[in-house]
Design a protein around this motif. Structure first.
Motif, PDB file in Angstrom:
ATOM      1  N   ARG A 103       0.830  -1.211   0.000  1.00  0.00           N
ATOM      2  CA  ARG A 103       0.000   0.000   0.000  1.00  0.00           C
ATOM      3  C   ARG A 103       0.864   1.260   0.000  1.00  0.00           C
ATOM      4  NH1 ARG A 103      -3.090  -2.906   3.845  1.00  0.00           N
ATOM      5  NH2 ARG A 103      -2.228  -1.642   5.533  1.00  0.00           N
ATOM      6  N   LEU A 104       1.934   1.242   0.776  1.00  0.00           N
ATOM      7  CA  LEU A 104       2.833   2.389   0.827  1.00  0.00           C
ATOM      8  C   LEU A 104       3.522   2.605  -0.516  1.00  0.00           C
ATOM      9  CD1 LEU A 104       4.381   1.795   4.361  1.00  0.00           C
ATOM     10  CD2 LEU A 104       2.876   3.690   3.719  1.00  0.00           C
ATOM     11  N   SER A 105       3.897   1.510  -1.164  1.00  0.00           N
ATOM     12  CA  SER A 105       4.515   1.616  -2.488  1.00  0.00           C
ATOM     13  C   SER A 105       3.547   2.245  -3.477  1.00  0.00           C
ATOM     14  CB  SER A 105       4.958   0.234  -2.979  1.00  0.00           C
ATOM     15  OG  SER A 105       5.472   0.308  -4.297  1.00  0.00           O
ATOM     16  N   ALA A 106       2.286   1.809  -3.432  1.00  0.00           N
ATOM     17  CA  ALA A 106       1.274   2.364  -4.332  1.00  0.00           C
ATOM     18  C   ALA A 106       1.030   3.842  -4.040  1.00  0.00           C
ATOM     19  CB  ALA A 106      -0.023   1.576  -4.202  1.00  0.00           C
ATOM     20  N   GLN A 107       1.050   4.202  -2.767  1.00  0.00           N
ATOM     21  CA  GLN A 107       0.742   5.577  -2.372  1.00  0.00           C
ATOM     22  C   GLN A 107       1.867   6.555  -2.693  1.00  0.00           C
ATOM     23  OE1 GLN A 107      -0.415   5.901   1.731  1.00  0.00           O
ATOM     24  NE2 GLN A 107      -0.740   8.125   1.635  1.00  0.00           N
ATOM     25  N   TYR A 108       3.122   6.124  -2.460  1.00  0.00           N
ATOM     26  CA  TYR A 108       4.234   7.059  -2.580  1.00  0.00           C
ATOM     27  C   TYR A 108       5.143   6.824  -3.788  1.00  0.00           C
ATOM     28  CZ  TYR A 108       2.776   8.280   2.117  1.00  0.00           C
ATOM     29  OH  TYR A 108       2.030   8.676   3.197  1.00  0.00           O
ATOM     30  N   PHE A 109       5.116   5.623  -4.340  1.00  0.00           N
ATOM     31  CA  PHE A 109       6.012   5.318  -5.461  1.00  0.00           C
ATOM     32  C   PHE A 109       5.262   4.795  -6.679  1.00  0.00           C
ATOM     33  CE2 PHE A 109       8.913   4.227  -1.714  1.00  0.00           C
ATOM     34  CZ  PHE A 109       9.402   5.523  -1.625  1.00  0.00           C
ATOM     35  N   ASP A 110       3.961   5.029  -6.743  1.00  0.00           N
ATOM     36  CA  ASP A 110       3.140   4.575  -7.873  1.00  0.00           C
ATOM     37  C   ASP A 110       3.268   3.070  -8.103  1.00  0.00           C
ATOM     38  OD1 ASP A 110       2.240   7.202  -8.461  1.00  0.00           O
ATOM     39  OD2 ASP A 110       4.091   7.592  -9.577  1.00  0.00           O
ATOM     40  N   GLY A 111       3.524   2.329  -7.025  1.00  0.00           N
ATOM     41  CA  GLY A 111       3.605   0.878  -7.126  1.00  0.00           C
ATOM     42  C   GLY A 111       4.874   0.359  -7.764  1.00  0.00           C
ATOM     43  N   ARG A 112       5.847   1.236  -8.006  1.00  0.00           N
ATOM     44  CA  ARG A 112       7.069   0.803  -8.680  1.00  0.00           C
ATOM     45  C   ARG A 112       7.974  -0.048  -7.794  1.00  0.00           C
ATOM     46  NH1 ARG A 112      10.367   4.916  -9.752  1.00  0.00           N
ATOM     47  NH2 ARG A 112       9.257   6.395  -8.407  1.00  0.00           N
ATOM     48  N   ALA A 113       7.919   0.146  -6.480  1.00  0.00           N
ATOM     49  CA  ALA A 113       8.710  -0.669  -5.553  1.00  0.00           C
ATOM     50  C   ALA A 113       7.896  -1.920  -5.225  1.00  0.00           C
ATOM     51  CB  ALA A 113       9.021   0.118  -4.287  1.00  0.00           C
ATOM     52  N   ARG A 114       8.374  -3.055  -5.652  1.00  0.00           N
ATOM     53  CA  ARG A 114       7.619  -4.299  -5.513  1.00  0.00           C
ATOM     54  C   ARG A 114       8.414  -5.321  -4.708  1.00  0.00           C
ATOM     55  NH1 ARG A 114       5.562  -4.811 -11.822  1.00  0.00           N
ATOM     56  NH2 ARG A 114       4.381  -2.822 -11.852  1.00  0.00           N
ATOM     57  N   PRO A 115       8.233  -5.325  -3.398  1.00  0.00           N
ATOM     58  CA  PRO A 115       8.995  -6.264  -2.578  1.00  0.00           C
ATOM     59  C   PRO A 115       8.518  -7.700  -2.770  1.00  0.00           C
ATOM     60  CG  PRO A 115       7.369  -5.128  -1.250  1.00  0.00           C
ATOM     61  CD  PRO A 115       7.337  -4.474  -2.604  1.00  0.00           C
ATOM     62  N   ALA A 116       9.461  -8.633  -2.835  1.00  0.00           N
ATOM     63  CA  ALA A 116       9.113 -10.053  -2.920  1.00  0.00           C
ATOM     64  C   ALA A 116       8.747 -10.596  -1.545  1.00  0.00           C
ATOM     65  CB  ALA A 116      10.284 -10.840  -3.507  1.00  0.00           C
ATOM     66  N   SER A 117       9.336 -10.008  -0.505  1.00  0.00           N
ATOM     67  CA  SER A 117       9.021 -10.435   0.856  1.00  0.00           C
ATOM     68  C   SER A 117       9.308  -9.307   1.827  1.00  0.00           C
ATOM     69  CB  SER A 117       9.855 -11.667   1.249  1.00  0.00           C
ATOM     70  OG  SER A 117      11.233 -11.352   1.320  1.00  0.00           O
ATOM     71  N   VAL A 118       8.480  -9.216   2.863  1.00  0.00           N
ATOM     72  CA  VAL A 118       8.666  -8.246   3.941  1.00  0.00           C
ATOM     73  C   VAL A 118       8.420  -9.002   5.239  1.00  0.00           C
ATOM     74  CG1 VAL A 118       7.994  -6.022   4.911  1.00  0.00           C
ATOM     75  CG2 VAL A 118       7.747  -6.424   2.448  1.00  0.00           C
ATOM     76  N   ARG A 119       9.377  -8.959   6.158  1.00  0.00           N
ATOM     77  CA  ARG A 119       9.204  -9.741   7.377  1.00  0.00           C
ATOM     78  C   ARG A 119       9.951  -9.111   8.552  1.00  0.00           C
ATOM     79  NH1 ARG A 119      13.726 -13.356   7.955  1.00  0.00           N
ATOM     80  NH2 ARG A 119      15.168 -13.148   6.171  1.00  0.00           N
ATOM     81  N   TRP A 120       9.499  -9.474   9.750  1.00  0.00           N
ATOM     82  CA  TRP A 120      10.186  -9.092  10.968  1.00  0.00           C
ATOM     83  C   TRP A 120      11.373 -10.027  11.193  1.00  0.00           C
ATOM     84  CZ3 TRP A 120       8.666  -4.637  12.845  1.00  0.00           C
ATOM     85  CH2 TRP A 120       7.321  -4.253  12.773  1.00  0.00           C
ATOM     86  N   VAL A 121      12.455  -9.497  11.741  1.00  0.00           N
ATOM     87  CA  VAL A 121      13.594 -10.335  12.113  1.00  0.00           C
ATOM     88  C   VAL A 121      14.058  -9.924  13.510  1.00  0.00           C
ATOM     89  CG1 VAL A 121      14.364 -10.771   9.753  1.00  0.00           C
ATOM     90  CG2 VAL A 121      15.224  -8.764  10.983  1.00  0.00           C
ATOM     91  N   THR A 122      14.691 -10.840  14.197  1.00  0.00           N
ATOM     92  CA  THR A 122      15.154 -10.580  15.564  1.00  0.00           C
ATOM     93  C   THR A 122      16.675 -10.484  15.661  1.00  0.00           C
ATOM     94  OG1 THR A 122      15.151 -12.955  16.042  1.00  0.00           O
ATOM     95  CG2 THR A 122      13.147 -11.724  16.581  1.00  0.00           C
ATOM     96  N   ASN A 123      17.356 -10.514  14.532  1.00  0.00           N
ATOM     97  CA  ASN A 123      18.821 -10.494  14.554  1.00  0.00           C
ATOM     98  C   ASN A 123      19.396  -9.173  14.063  1.00  0.00           C
ATOM     99  OD1 ASN A 123      18.133 -10.759  11.891  1.00  0.00           O
ATOM    100  ND2 ASN A 123      19.557 -12.420  11.429  1.00  0.00           N
ATOM    101  N   GLN A 124      18.575  -8.119  14.030  1.00  0.00           N
ATOM    102  CA  GLN A 124      19.053  -6.806  13.604  1.00  0.00           C
ATOM    103  C   GLN A 124      19.126  -5.884  14.807  1.00  0.00           C
ATOM    104  OE1 GLN A 124      17.920  -6.407   8.877  1.00  0.00           O
ATOM    105  NE2 GLN A 124      16.755  -5.241  10.360  1.00  0.00           N
ATOM    106  N   ASN A 125      20.282  -5.827  15.430  1.00  0.00           N
ATOM    107  CA  ASN A 125      20.461  -4.987  16.602  1.00  0.00           C
ATOM    108  C   ASN A 125      21.243  -3.725  16.290  1.00  0.00           C
ATOM    109  OD1 ASN A 125      19.138  -6.790  18.421  1.00  0.00           O
ATOM    110  ND2 ASN A 125      20.962  -8.097  18.351  1.00  0.00           N
ATOM    111  N   THR A 126      21.662  -3.556  15.060  1.00  0.00           N
ATOM    112  CA  THR A 126      22.419  -2.363  14.686  1.00  0.00           C
ATOM    113  C   THR A 126      21.749  -1.573  13.576  1.00  0.00           C
ATOM    114  OG1 THR A 126      23.758  -3.636  13.121  1.00  0.00           O
ATOM    115  CG2 THR A 126      24.616  -3.397  15.359  1.00  0.00           C
ATOM    116  N   ARG A 127      20.514  -1.913  13.262  1.00  0.00           N
ATOM    117  CA  ARG A 127      19.772  -1.150  12.255  1.00  0.00           C
ATOM    118  C   ARG A 127      18.279  -1.385  12.462  1.00  0.00           C
ATOM    119  NH1 ARG A 127      22.063  -3.990   6.958  1.00  0.00           N
ATOM    120  NH2 ARG A 127      23.926  -3.867   8.240  1.00  0.00           N
TER     121      ARG A 127
END
Length: 207
Positions: A103-127
């Motif tokens: 939805r955010l891609s459609a709203q702000y980038f006209d749908g041009r950004a097309r992620p194959a996957s979006v997920r939460w991770v627990t191993n990112q402690n520096t970003r």
């Protein structure tokens, strides 16, 4: 984007531990807080941390005595948002996170950004988030869970922009201008970082 670990924010100090602290006059809350007043308590013994809790219909914010008025106003806003996020916490699942990114891609980038996957991770402690453009994968740190929605959306938009522009050059930041709460979200995340008195890492590293 600031990438340091989160601080000990709302709920860090109990009402009993606030005894003996200097009190400032009650002040009205900002940004839609549901409480009727905010009371800021300064303490010379508190040198680094900022915390907050609810006390009846008031919000108590505990800050170091040396903090300036401008810093106080900023931290009241940060802590009100942190408390509200904790009280209304609803963790999106990976499927919902993917739908939100689309939805955010459609709203702000006209749908041009097309992620194959979006997920939460627990191993990112520096970003807060990361993206692999070649795979179209986006990962968000679980530490964002419970933060205000506009902050999570900013991190998603940030990583979506990387699907279009891998680096952090002028073209990338022009894309971010489309999201109206970019500066507010960055300020919120910087507040979380500075609350824990940790150094900032370069915004362009590995994002």
């Amino acid at each position: 984007m600031p990438v340091d670990p989160p601080s000990r924010l709302a709920g860090e100090t109990s009402p009993r531990s606030a005894a003996g602290q200097q009190r400032s006059a009650p002040r009205h809350p900002s940004r839609g807080s549901v409480t009727s007043a905010v009371e800021v308590r300064r303490s010379a013994r508190r040198s680094r941390t900022v915390s907050a809790y609810r006390e009846g219909d008031r919000t108590i914010v505990l800050i170091p005595a040396r903090m300036s008025e401008a810093e106080e106003r900023r931290w009241v806003g940060v802590m009100l948002e942190k408390l509200a996020a904790q009280e209304n916490r609803r963790v999106l699942g990976d499927a919902e996170l993917t739908e939100r990114a689309e939805r955010l891609s459609a709203q702000y980038f006209d749908g041009r950004a097309r992620p194959a996957s979006v997920r939460w991770v627990t191993n990112q402690n520096t970003r807060w988030g990361s993206c692999t453009p070649a795979e179209g994968s986006i990962r968000l740190s679980h530490r964002l869970q419970g933060m205000p929605e506009y902050v999570v959306d900013y991190v998603l938009v940030h990583e979506l922009a990387h699907l279009l522009v891998p680096g952090h050059g002028p073209g990338f930041w022009r894309l971010l201008e489309a999201y109206p709460r970019t500066e507010r979200a960055r300020g919120y995340l910087e507040g979380v970082v500075s609350a824990d008195r940790l150094p900032h890492l370069p915004a362009a590293r590995g994002e």
